[in-house]
Design a protein around this motif. Structure first.
Motif, PDB file in Angstrom:
ATOM      1  N   LEU A  63      20.962  14.838 -25.931  1.00 55.46           N
ATOM      2  CA  LEU A  63      20.070  15.776 -26.611  1.00 55.46           C
ATOM      3  C   LEU A  63      18.899  16.153 -25.699  1.00 55.46           C
ATOM      4  CD1 LEU A  63      19.956  14.140 -30.161  1.00 55.46           C
ATOM      5  CD2 LEU A  63      21.020  16.328 -29.592  1.00 55.46           C
ATOM      6  N   ALA A  64      18.353  15.152 -25.016  1.00 57.88           N
ATOM      7  CA  ALA A  64      17.185  15.389 -24.171  1.00 57.88           C
ATOM      8  C   ALA A  64      17.475  16.378 -23.054  1.00 57.88           C
ATOM      9  CB  ALA A  64      16.686  14.066 -23.581  1.00 57.88           C
TER      10      ALA A  64
ATOM     11  N   ALA B  97      15.958  18.754 -26.481  1.00 52.50           N
ATOM     12  CA  ALA B  97      16.027  18.642 -27.935  1.00 52.50           C
ATOM     13  C   ALA B  97      15.475  17.289 -28.378  1.00 52.50           C
ATOM     14  CB  ALA B  97      17.461  18.811 -28.423  1.00 52.50           C
ATOM     15  N   ARG B  98      14.446  17.336 -29.216  1.00 57.97           N
ATOM     16  CA  ARG B  98      13.891  16.120 -29.799  1.00 57.97           C
ATOM     17  C   ARG B  98      14.910  15.520 -30.763  1.00 57.97           C
ATOM     18  NH1 ARG B  98       8.747  14.672 -30.339  1.00 57.97           N
ATOM     19  NH2 ARG B  98       8.062  16.778 -29.770  1.00 57.97           N
TER      20      ARG B  98
ATOM     21  N   PRO C 112      16.187   7.928 -36.467  1.00 56.75           N
ATOM     22  CA  PRO C 112      16.939   7.078 -37.398  1.00 56.75           C
ATOM     23  C   PRO C 112      18.444   7.246 -37.245  1.00 56.75           C
ATOM     24  CG  PRO C 112      16.186   9.040 -38.536  1.00 56.75           C
ATOM     25  CD  PRO C 112      15.631   9.122 -37.127  1.00 56.75           C
ATOM     26  N   VAL C 113      19.174   6.177 -37.513  1.00 57.60           N
ATOM     27  CA  VAL C 113      20.625   6.254 -37.653  1.00 57.60           C
ATOM     28  C   VAL C 113      20.888   6.437 -39.141  1.00 57.60           C
ATOM     29  CG1 VAL C 113      22.831   5.085 -37.301  1.00 57.60           C
ATOM     30  CG2 VAL C 113      20.961   4.740 -35.669  1.00 57.60           C
ATOM     31  N   VAL C 114      21.347   7.627 -39.524  1.00 59.24           N
ATOM     32  CA  VAL C 114      21.349   7.994 -40.942  1.00 59.24           C
ATOM     33  C   VAL C 114      22.697   7.841 -41.625  1.00 59.24           C
ATOM     34  CG1 VAL C 114      19.405   9.573 -40.647  1.00 59.24           C
ATOM     35  CG2 VAL C 114      21.751  10.440 -40.400  1.00 59.24           C
TER      36      VAL C 114
ATOM     37  N   VAL D  16      21.710  14.853 -33.758  1.00 57.61           N
ATOM     38  CA  VAL D  16      21.171  16.168 -34.099  1.00 57.61           C
ATOM     39  C   VAL D  16      19.734  16.211 -33.605  1.00 57.61           C
ATOM     40  CG1 VAL D  16      20.567  17.768 -35.944  1.00 57.61           C
ATOM     41  CG2 VAL D  16      22.652  16.389 -36.115  1.00 57.61           C
ATOM     42  N   GLY D  17      19.371  17.301 -32.938  1.00 61.06           N
ATOM     43  CA  GLY D  17      18.016  17.411 -32.423  1.00 61.06           C
ATOM     44  C   GLY D  17      17.444  18.807 -32.608  1.00 61.06           C
ATOM     45  N   GLU D  18      16.153  18.910 -32.379  1.00 62.69           N
ATOM     46  CA  GLU D  18      15.439  20.192 -32.471  1.00 62.69           C
ATOM     47  C   GLU D  18      14.954  20.581 -31.082  1.00 62.69           C
ATOM     48  OE1 GLU D  18      11.758  22.250 -34.963  1.00 62.69           O
ATOM     49  OE2 GLU D  18      11.883  20.066 -34.781  1.00 62.69           O
TER      50      GLU D  18
END
Length: 284
Positions: A23-24, A28-29, A65-67, A89-91
């Motif tokens: 992600l990074a 992506a955060r 978190p691991v959701v 998933v990231g933003e």
């Protein structure tokens, strides 16, 4: 990974850090992770608890978190104890597209620390060569490094100075640089003396004939930025936990497009080509 535990980490830390770092590389955060386990019949519950605790600790370190997740059990001998698949998933924290299309001649290439630590830690943990070293894997989530980079550039008013991010995992630094040069159709000039290699990694490589630049890493980032932003990025990254030893290692050039030229410590030059042959398997 085989073995499941090695100096500096284990399969649980690797699973979380690997996805956070993927992600990074897109700036992506990380917002959430899912984890799926395939567990071999008879796998020790104490080992499974230890792996899950390591995942939880690494997720807390990364602030994600691991959701959700899933678990499947397979018959004895059908896997190497446990396989873990993580999805993230990231933003995205920037408004422009990162990648080789954004790279320009003159851009600076930054590496956030020593190379080859993960590969050597896993290799020595296997015991195949009866080697003992003090090398620990660099396995770590790197969002702090990317967040510091983006924040520094935003404060300077030039986020678009960030061109490219990649963690040099399987195939190592050489593979990343060779791919960048080929895809961007630009050259790269790299100074070997600026690439940090720990004494332990260097010793094992000399003994076994490995090139540390082709070995896997799990806690390093290659950052390409506009030349005027390099100092600000270096200052910011060096303030982070996982970027303290960041260094500029090279520059993008319009000369020799598609090739990476390495200035060796002996004053000679050689081309860094894509690695060939069998890479160390099941390492990340």
């Amino acid at each position: 990974v085989r073995p499941l535990h090695f100096a500096g980490g284990d399969i649980g830390r690797l699973a979380v850090a690997g996805t956070v770092n993927d992600l990074a590389t897109a700036a992506a955060r990380p917002l959430a992770l899912a984890a799926a386990f395939v567990i071999e019949e008879g796998f020790a519950l104490d080992d499974l608890r230890e792996i899950c605790a390591s995942m939880a600790e690494t997720a807390r370190e990364a602030g994600v978190p691991v959701v959700t997740g899933d678990t499947k059990v397979v018959e004895r001998g059908a896997c190497d104890g446990v396989y873990i698949t993580t999805t993230g998933v990231g933003e995205i924290a920037v408004d422009h597209v990162l990648g080789t299309d954004a790279i320009r001649a003159g851009d600076a290439v930054i590496l956030t620390g020593t190379v080859g630590d993960h590969a050597i830690a896993v290799l020595t943990a296997r015991g195949e060569y009866n080697l003992k070293t003090d090398v620990a894997s660099d396995c770590a989530p790197l969002w702090d490094v990317v967040d510091a980079t983006v924040t520094a550039l935003r404060e300077s008013g030039d986020v678009q100075a960030l061109r490219f991010l990649r963690d040099p995992t399987r195939g190592g630094l050489t593979t990343v640089l060779a791919e960048v040069a080929e895809e961007a159709q630009l050259g790269i000039e790299v100074d070997e003396a600026r690439i940090p290699v720990s004494p332990g990694v260097s010793s094992v490589c000399e003994l076994l004939g490995y090139d540390p630049l082709t070995l896997a890493n799990e806690g390093k980032m290659v950052i390409v930025v506009a030349p005027e932003a390099a100092e600000a990025v270096l200052d910011a990254v060096r303030q982070t936990e996982h970027g303290r030893h960041a260094r500029p290692i090279g520059v993008i050039t319009a000369a020799h497009p598609g090739r990476v030229g390495l200035r060796t410590e002996y004053g000679t030059r050689r081309v860094l080509d894509m690695p060939v042959g069998e890479l160390l398997p099941r390492i990340c």
